[in-house]
Design an enzyme around this catalytic site. Structure first.
Site, PDB file in Angstrom:
ATOM      1  N   ILE A 217     -16.084 -41.699  -0.994  1.00 12.26           N
ATOM      2  CA  ILE A 217     -17.451 -42.914  -0.424  1.00 12.26           C
ATOM      3  C   ILE A 217     -18.202 -43.268  -2.125  1.00 12.26           C
ATOM      4  O   ILE A 217     -18.053 -44.901  -2.190  1.00 12.26           O
ATOM      5  CB  ILE A 217     -18.288 -42.097   0.413  1.00 12.26           C
ATOM      6  CG1 ILE A 217     -18.787 -43.722   1.021  1.00 12.26           C
ATOM      7  CG2 ILE A 217     -19.640 -42.273  -1.014  1.00 12.26           C
ATOM      8  CD1 ILE A 217     -20.018 -42.708   2.195  1.00 12.26           C
TER       9      ILE A 217
ATOM     10  N   VAL B 182     -21.690 -31.454  -2.654  1.00  7.07           N
ATOM     11  CA  VAL B 182     -21.637 -31.350  -1.116  1.00  7.07           C
ATOM     12  C   VAL B 182     -21.297 -29.725  -0.770  1.00  7.07           C
ATOM     13  O   VAL B 182     -20.557 -29.537  -2.301  1.00  7.07           O
ATOM     14  CB  VAL B 182     -20.473 -31.814  -0.843  1.00  7.07           C
ATOM     15  CG1 VAL B 182     -20.067 -31.614   0.953  1.00  7.07           C
ATOM     16  CG2 VAL B 182     -21.268 -33.658  -0.919  1.00  7.07           C
TER      17      VAL B 182
ATOM     18  N   HIS C 173     -14.026 -28.383  -2.937  1.00  8.38           N
ATOM     19  CA  HIS C 173     -13.967 -29.460  -2.899  1.00  8.38           C
ATOM     20  C   HIS C 173     -12.711 -30.141  -4.735  1.00  8.38           C
ATOM     21  O   HIS C 173     -13.636 -30.456  -5.068  1.00  8.38           O
ATOM     22  CB  HIS C 173     -14.428 -31.303  -2.306  1.00  8.38           C
ATOM     23  CG  HIS C 173     -15.361 -31.400  -2.727  1.00  8.38           C
ATOM     24  ND1 HIS C 173     -16.465 -30.569  -2.411  1.00  8.38           N
ATOM     25  CD2 HIS C 173     -15.947 -32.643  -4.319  1.00  8.38           C
ATOM     26  CE1 HIS C 173     -17.260 -30.746  -3.635  1.00  8.38           C
ATOM     27  NE2 HIS C 173     -17.052 -31.617  -4.329  1.00  8.38           N
TER      28      HIS C 173
HETATM   29  P1  5GP Z   1     -19.437 -32.834  -5.439  1.00  8.70           P
HETATM   30  O1  5GP Z   1     -20.783 -33.870  -6.823  1.00  8.70           O
HETATM   31  O2  5GP Z   1     -19.887 -32.409  -4.884  1.00  8.70           O
HETATM   32  O3  5GP Z   1     -18.300 -32.574  -7.306  1.00  8.70           O
HETATM   33  O4  5GP Z   1     -18.304 -34.267  -5.630  1.00  8.70           O
HETATM   34  C1  5GP Z   1     -18.876 -34.494  -3.512  1.00  8.70           C
HETATM   35  C2  5GP Z   1     -18.507 -35.982  -3.884  1.00  8.70           C
HETATM   36  O5  5GP Z   1     -18.995 -35.921  -2.253  1.00  8.70           O
HETATM   37  C3  5GP Z   1     -19.161 -37.702  -4.326  1.00  8.70           C
HETATM   38  O6  5GP Z   1     -18.346 -37.330  -5.427  1.00  8.70           O
HETATM   39  C4  5GP Z   1     -19.747 -38.183  -3.458  1.00  8.70           C
HETATM   40  O7  5GP Z   1     -19.914 -39.898  -3.788  1.00  8.70           O
HETATM   41  C5  5GP Z   1     -18.477 -37.905  -2.337  1.00  8.70           C
HETATM   42  N1  5GP Z   1     -19.033 -37.933  -0.777  1.00  8.70           N
HETATM   43  C6  5GP Z   1     -20.789 -37.946  -0.124  1.00  8.70           C
HETATM   44  N2  5GP Z   1     -20.149 -37.777   0.478  1.00  8.70           N
HETATM   45  C7  5GP Z   1     -19.880 -38.780   0.813  1.00  8.70           C
HETATM   46  C8  5GP Z   1     -18.915 -39.418   2.746  1.00  8.70           C
HETATM   47  O8  5GP Z   1     -19.800 -39.540   3.516  1.00  8.70           O
HETATM   48  N3  5GP Z   1     -18.026 -39.380   2.588  1.00  8.70           N
HETATM   49  C9  5GP Z   1     -16.701 -39.505   1.363  1.00  8.70           C
HETATM   50  N4  5GP Z   1     -16.023 -39.856   1.516  1.00  8.70           N
HETATM   51  N5  5GP Z   1     -17.010 -38.515   0.621  1.00  8.70           N
HETATM   52  C10 5GP Z   1     -18.539 -38.517  -0.587  1.00  8.70           C
END
Ligand code: 5GP
Length: 114
Positions: free
Chosen positions: A31, A96, A100
Protein backbone atom coordinates in the site's frame (compact mmCIF):
# COMPACT_ATOMS: atom_id res chain seq x y z
CA UNK A 1 -13.53 -10.91 11.03
CA UNK A 2 -9.95 -12.09 11.22
CA UNK A 3 -7.67 -10.26 13.64
CA UNK A 4 -4.67 -10.03 11.39
CA UNK A 5 -4.57 -7.51 8.56
CA UNK A 6 -3.06 -9.94 6.07
CA UNK A 7 -5.58 -12.66 6.98
CA UNK A 8 -8.25 -10.07 6.15
CA UNK A 9 -6.66 -9.58 2.74
CA UNK A 10 -6.53 -13.37 2.23
CA UNK A 11 -10.21 -13.57 3.20
CA UNK A 12 -11.08 -10.59 0.94
CA UNK A 13 -12.39 -8.69 3.95
CA UNK A 14 -10.23 -5.75 2.91
CA UNK A 15 -9.18 -4.98 -0.66
CA UNK A 16 -5.71 -5.43 -2.10
CA UNK A 17 -4.17 -5.39 -5.56
CA UNK A 18 -3.50 -9.12 -5.79
CA UNK A 19 -0.93 -10.18 -8.37
CA UNK A 20 -0.42 -13.88 -7.60
CA UNK A 21 -2.22 -16.62 -5.73
CA UNK A 22 -1.88 -20.34 -5.11
CA UNK A 23 -3.51 -22.63 -2.55
CA UNK A 24 -0.83 -21.69 -0.04
CA UNK A 25 0.55 -18.26 -1.04
CA UNK A 26 -0.88 -14.82 -1.82
CA UNK A 27 0.95 -11.79 -3.25
CA UNK A 28 -0.31 -8.22 -3.52
CA UNK A 29 1.07 -4.72 -4.03
CA UNK A 30 2.30 -2.88 -0.95
CA UNK A 31 0.00 0.00 0.00
CA UNK A 32 3.02 2.31 0.49
CA UNK A 33 5.44 1.24 -2.24
CA UNK A 34 9.14 1.89 -1.69
CA UNK A 35 10.07 1.07 -5.28
CA UNK A 36 8.24 0.98 -8.64
CA UNK A 37 7.61 -2.71 -7.97
CA UNK A 38 6.87 -3.45 -4.31
CA UNK A 39 4.93 -6.63 -3.71
CA UNK A 40 4.29 -8.53 -0.49
CA UNK A 41 4.31 -12.33 -0.70
CA UNK A 42 2.66 -14.08 2.22
CA UNK A 43 1.75 -17.59 3.33
CA UNK A 44 -1.98 -18.15 3.73
CA UNK A 45 -1.40 -19.52 7.21
CA UNK A 46 -0.45 -17.16 10.00
CA UNK A 47 3.16 -17.24 11.15
CA UNK A 48 3.86 -14.15 13.27
CA UNK A 49 7.57 -13.67 12.67
CA UNK A 50 10.54 -15.51 11.22
CA UNK A 51 11.28 -16.55 14.83
CA UNK A 52 8.08 -18.62 14.70
CA UNK A 53 9.11 -20.54 11.58
CA UNK A 54 9.47 -24.28 12.14
CA UNK A 55 10.69 -27.29 10.14
CA UNK A 56 7.09 -28.00 9.12
CA UNK A 57 7.13 -24.68 7.20
CA UNK A 58 10.13 -25.56 5.04
CA UNK A 59 8.16 -26.30 1.87
CA UNK A 60 5.89 -23.30 2.38
CA UNK A 61 8.87 -20.95 2.65
CA UNK A 62 10.25 -22.41 -0.56
CA UNK A 63 6.93 -21.60 -2.18
CA UNK A 64 7.33 -17.93 -1.16
CA UNK A 65 10.67 -17.79 -3.00
CA UNK A 66 9.26 -19.59 -6.02
CA UNK A 67 6.39 -17.10 -6.07
CA UNK A 68 8.89 -14.24 -5.87
CA UNK A 69 10.81 -15.57 -8.85
CA UNK A 70 7.63 -15.89 -10.92
CA UNK A 71 6.32 -12.47 -9.92
CA UNK A 72 9.66 -10.78 -10.64
CA UNK A 73 9.56 -12.23 -14.13
CA UNK A 74 5.92 -11.24 -14.65
CA UNK A 75 6.64 -7.69 -13.41
CA UNK A 76 9.63 -7.36 -15.75
CA UNK A 77 12.33 -6.94 -13.09
CA UNK A 78 13.89 -10.42 -13.09
CA UNK A 79 16.80 -9.60 -15.40
CA UNK A 80 17.67 -6.15 -14.05
CA UNK A 81 17.46 -7.40 -10.47
CA UNK A 82 15.32 -7.10 -7.40
CA UNK A 83 15.54 -7.53 -3.65
CA UNK A 84 13.70 -9.91 -1.31
CA UNK A 85 13.42 -8.78 2.32
CA UNK A 86 11.73 -10.29 5.35
CA UNK A 87 11.84 -8.08 8.43
CA UNK A 88 11.77 -9.80 11.83
CA UNK A 89 10.56 -7.90 14.89
CA UNK A 90 10.65 -4.19 15.69
CA UNK A 91 14.35 -3.39 15.28
CA UNK A 92 14.21 -4.67 11.71
CA UNK A 93 11.08 -2.66 10.99
CA UNK A 94 8.41 -5.36 11.11
CA UNK A 95 4.98 -3.78 11.54
CA UNK A 96 2.59 -6.51 10.42
CA UNK A 97 2.62 -9.72 12.48
CA UNK A 98 2.18 -12.20 9.69
CA UNK A 99 5.40 -13.03 7.86
CA UNK A 100 5.77 -11.45 4.44
CA UNK A 101 8.47 -11.34 1.84
CA UNK A 102 8.95 -7.89 0.30
CA UNK A 103 9.81 -7.99 -3.40
CA UNK A 104 11.36 -4.64 -4.37
CA UNK A 105 12.46 -3.77 -7.88
CA UNK A 106 12.30 -1.33 -10.73
CA UNK A 107 15.02 0.99 -9.42
CA UNK A 108 18.62 0.78 -8.19
CA UNK A 109 18.58 -0.25 -4.53
CA UNK A 110 21.20 0.91 -2.05
CA UNK A 111 23.31 -1.40 0.08
CA UNK A 112 23.61 -1.57 3.03
CA UNK A 113 19.93 -0.87 3.74
CA UNK A 114 19.15 1.79 6.33
P1 5GP B 1 6.88 -4.69 7.49
O1 5GP B 1 7.17 -3.28 7.93
O2 5GP B 1 6.09 -5.46 8.53
O3 5GP B 1 8.10 -5.46 7.00
O4 5GP B 1 5.98 -4.56 6.21
C1 5GP B 1 4.61 -4.35 6.28
C2 5GP B 1 4.20 -3.76 4.95
O5 5GP B 1 2.80 -3.86 4.83
C3 5GP B 1 4.57 -2.29 4.80
O6 5GP B 1 5.44 -2.12 3.68
C4 5GP B 1 3.22 -1.61 4.61
O7 5GP B 1 3.26 -0.54 3.69
C5 5GP B 1 2.34 -2.75 4.14
N1 5GP B 1 0.94 -2.60 4.48
C6 5GP B 1 0.44 -2.22 5.70
N2 5GP B 1 -0.89 -2.21 5.66
C7 5GP B 1 -1.25 -2.61 4.40
C8 5GP B 1 -2.51 -2.79 3.75
O8 5GP B 1 -3.58 -2.61 4.32
N3 5GP B 1 -2.48 -3.18 2.46
C9 5GP B 1 -1.31 -3.41 1.78
N4 5GP B 1 -1.40 -3.79 0.50
N5 5GP B 1 -0.11 -3.25 2.37
C10 5GP B 1 -0.08 -2.85 3.65
Amino acid sequence: MSEDLFLKIIDREIPADIVYETDTVLAFRDIAPQAPVHILIIPKIKIRTVNDVDAEHTELLGELILAAKRIAKAQGVADQGYRLVMNCNEAAGQTVWHIHLHLLGGRALQWPPG
